[in-house]
Write a protein that holds these residues in place. Structure first.
Motif, short mmCIF file in Angstrom:
data_model
loop_
_atom_site.label_atom_id
_atom_site.label_comp_id
_atom_site.label_asym_id
_atom_site.label_seq_id
_atom_site.Cartn_x
_atom_site.Cartn_y
_atom_site.Cartn_z
N ALA A 266 0.83 -1.21 0.00
CA ALA A 266 0.00 0.00 0.00
C ALA A 266 0.86 1.26 0.00
O ALA A 266 0.57 2.24 -0.71
CB ALA A 266 -0.94 0.00 1.21
N VAL A 267 1.94 1.26 0.78
CA VAL A 267 2.82 2.42 0.82
C VAL A 267 3.47 2.65 -0.54
O VAL A 267 3.61 3.81 -1.00
CB VAL A 267 3.90 2.25 1.92
CG1 VAL A 267 4.97 3.33 1.80
CG2 VAL A 267 3.27 2.30 3.29
N TRP A 268 3.85 1.58 -1.23
CA TRP A 268 4.46 1.74 -2.55
C TRP A 268 3.49 2.39 -3.54
O TRP A 268 3.88 3.24 -4.34
CB TRP A 268 4.95 0.40 -3.09
CG TRP A 268 5.52 0.52 -4.47
CD1 TRP A 268 4.95 0.10 -5.64
CD2 TRP A 268 6.76 1.14 -4.83
NE1 TRP A 268 5.76 0.40 -6.71
CE2 TRP A 268 6.88 1.05 -6.24
CE3 TRP A 268 7.78 1.75 -4.11
CZ2 TRP A 268 7.98 1.55 -6.93
CZ3 TRP A 268 8.89 2.25 -4.80
CH2 TRP A 268 8.97 2.15 -6.19
N ILE A 269 2.23 1.99 -3.49
CA ILE A 269 1.24 2.59 -4.38
C ILE A 269 1.12 4.09 -4.11
O ILE A 269 1.03 4.90 -5.05
CB ILE A 269 -0.12 1.88 -4.21
CG1 ILE A 269 -0.01 0.44 -4.72
CG2 ILE A 269 -1.22 2.62 -4.96
CD1 ILE A 269 -1.25 -0.40 -4.47
N LEU A 270 1.15 4.48 -2.85
CA LEU A 270 1.13 5.91 -2.51
C LEU A 270 2.38 6.61 -3.03
O LEU A 270 2.30 7.76 -3.53
CB LEU A 270 1.02 6.09 -0.99
CG LEU A 270 -0.31 5.68 -0.34
CD1 LEU A 270 -0.21 5.81 1.17
CD2 LEU A 270 -1.44 6.55 -0.88
N LEU A 271 3.53 5.93 -2.93
CA LEU A 271 4.77 6.52 -3.44
C LEU A 271 4.71 6.74 -4.95
O LEU A 271 5.11 7.80 -5.44
CB LEU A 271 5.95 5.60 -3.11
CG LEU A 271 6.47 5.61 -1.67
CD1 LEU A 271 7.54 4.54 -1.49
CD2 LEU A 271 7.03 6.96 -1.31
N VAL A 272 4.21 5.76 -5.66
CA VAL A 272 4.12 5.90 -7.12
C VAL A 272 3.19 7.05 -7.47
O VAL A 272 3.49 7.86 -8.36
CB VAL A 272 3.63 4.58 -7.75
CG1 VAL A 272 3.33 4.77 -9.23
CG2 VAL A 272 4.69 3.49 -7.56
N ALA A 273 2.06 7.15 -6.77
CA ALA A 273 1.11 8.22 -7.05
C ALA A 273 1.68 9.59 -6.74
O ALA A 273 1.46 10.55 -7.47
CB ALA A 273 -0.19 7.98 -6.27
N ALA A 274 2.45 9.70 -5.63
CA ALA A 274 2.90 11.01 -5.18
C ALA A 274 4.21 11.45 -5.82
O ALA A 274 4.30 12.56 -6.36
CB ALA A 274 3.05 10.99 -3.66
N ILE A 275 5.24 10.61 -5.76
CA ILE A 275 6.57 11.09 -6.16
C ILE A 275 6.99 10.65 -7.56
O ILE A 275 8.00 11.12 -8.06
CB ILE A 275 7.65 10.68 -5.14
CG1 ILE A 275 7.86 9.17 -5.15
CG2 ILE A 275 7.29 11.18 -3.76
CD1 ILE A 275 9.04 8.74 -4.32
N TYR A 276 6.24 9.75 -8.16
CA TYR A 276 6.51 9.38 -9.56
C TYR A 276 5.50 10.09 -10.48
O TYR A 276 5.85 11.01 -11.21
CB TYR A 276 6.43 7.86 -9.75
CG TYR A 276 7.63 7.12 -9.20
CD1 TYR A 276 8.77 6.91 -9.96
CD2 TYR A 276 7.59 6.59 -7.90
CE1 TYR A 276 9.85 6.22 -9.45
CE2 TYR A 276 8.68 5.88 -7.39
CZ TYR A 276 9.81 5.71 -8.17
OH TYR A 276 10.89 5.03 -7.67
N ALA A 277 4.23 9.66 -10.40
CA ALA A 277 3.22 10.29 -11.25
C ALA A 277 2.97 11.73 -10.82
O ALA A 277 2.85 12.64 -11.65
CB ALA A 277 1.92 9.48 -11.18
N GLY A 278 2.91 11.99 -9.51
CA GLY A 278 2.63 13.32 -9.01
C GLY A 278 3.70 14.34 -9.35
O GLY A 278 3.42 15.53 -9.54
N ALA A 279 4.95 13.88 -9.42
CA ALA A 279 6.05 14.81 -9.73
C ALA A 279 5.97 15.33 -11.15
O ALA A 279 6.50 16.40 -11.46
CB ALA A 279 7.38 14.12 -9.51
N ALA A 280 5.29 14.59 -12.02
CA ALA A 280 5.17 15.02 -13.42
C ALA A 280 4.09 16.07 -13.62
O ALA A 280 3.99 16.68 -14.67
CB ALA A 280 4.89 13.82 -14.30
N VAL A 281 3.27 16.29 -12.56
CA VAL A 281 2.20 17.29 -12.66
C VAL A 281 2.76 18.63 -12.26
O VAL A 281 3.26 18.82 -11.15
CB VAL A 281 1.03 16.91 -11.73
CG1 VAL A 281 -0.06 17.97 -11.80
CG2 VAL A 281 0.50 15.55 -12.11
N THR A 282 2.74 19.61 -13.15
CA THR A 282 3.30 20.92 -12.86
C THR A 282 2.26 21.83 -12.23
O THR A 282 1.07 21.57 -12.28
CB THR A 282 3.80 21.57 -14.16
OG1 THR A 282 2.71 21.62 -15.09
CG2 THR A 282 4.92 20.76 -14.73
#
Length: 282
Positions: A266-282
């Motif tokens: 569950a923590v990994w899914i949050l990480l992907v959403a926040a710091i991987y996919a989320g980082a691409a949102v300007t």
């Protein structure tokens, strides 16, 4: 276990604390303290490593890894003793049931662990409030990340199926699914190490590359440590299972390890959403 003269369990193995100390608090054991001291050493080593970089480094780079390795060793020793003391030493003589306290203990541990992740997540979201992106970011949401995410999600499913097979009395399929969980988790860890290699060696992104990367390596590194711990726990459960332990009414270790592994997923899914996919949102 109450106080007794010999300080040993039924199998003759010495336990680290047999006195009821502090008085009135039931079973006493030094293993949680040893494990916590090891965790402190790991965090301290990581902090010293970070402080060794920058324009005016406070420590030599070797200090951080040295303290971190000592912390890992102490942590694993404490974890082994704690696991043996709590689960293994009386397995064959202890009556089944009455193990709800261990499940609630894992719930409390995971709850406090959320605080550790929450602190670094708070730092990351604070960075997001500043000028974004703080530096030029690499391609974060790559096929490697997606494959890694798939591996970890599937491993959580295989862990669940393994537990169901154990409770259904099918030991052979339980062992197969549990072994598959171990393999998938190991592949995930290898994928994360490959990602680090590409970022650090191939592209030159390190802890000193900016605020984002300090949060990125802090969160993914902390999660990686949890994956390592989870693989160690699954390995212990797997070895005990091969030795003939666990049954539908004696599965507390499997239950608590499964809870921990689902938490890691569950923590990994949050990480992907926040710091991987989320980082691409300007």
């Amino acid at each position: 276990m109450s106080s007794h003269d010999s300080g040993a369990d039924e199998s003759g193995h010495h336990l680290p604390a047999v006195e009821d100390w502090p008085k009135g608090y039931g079973e006493a054991s030094w293993w949680p303290i040893v494990t916590a001291a090891g965790a402190v050493g790991m965090y301290l080593g990581a902090g010293l490593f970070v402080l060794a970089f920058g324009e005016e480094p406070l420590f030599l780079p070797i200090f951080g890894p040295f303290v971190f390795v000592l912390g890992v060793g102490l942590f694993l020793i404490g974890l082994y003793g704690w696991t043996y003391h709590a689960f293994v030493s009386h397995y064959w003589s202890r009556a089944a049931s009455g193990d709800g306290k261990y499940r609630w203990g894992m719930v409390l541990f995971l709850t406090t662990d959320l605080g550790t992740f929450g602190a670094i997540f708070s730092y990351y979201f604070w960075v997001r409030l500043l000028e974004w992106p703080p530096v030029e970011l690499p391609q974060l949401l790559s096929s490697l990340v997606l494959i890694n995410t798939g591996l970890l999600v599937i491993s959580s499913l295989t862990m669940h199926v393994a537990h169901l097979r154990l409770r259904g009395g099918n030991r052979r399929r339980y062992l197969i699914w549990l072994g598959a969980t171990q393999i998938l988790g190991t592949l995930f860890l290898g994928g994360q190490l490959l990602e680090y290699y590409e970022f650090v060696v191939a592209e030159g992104f390190t802890l000193a590359s900016g605020f984002y990367f300090s949060a990125f390596y802090g969160l993914t590194g902390l999660h990686g440590l949890h994956v390592v711990l989870g693989l160690i726990l699954i390995g212990i459960v797997l070895l005990r299972s091969v030795a003939g332990q666990y049954s539908p009414d004696r599965d507390v270790s499997v239950t608590t390890v499964a809870m921990y592994w689902h938490f890691v997923d569950a923590v990994w899914i949050l990480l992907v959403a926040a710091i991987y996919a989320g980082a691409a949102v300007t």
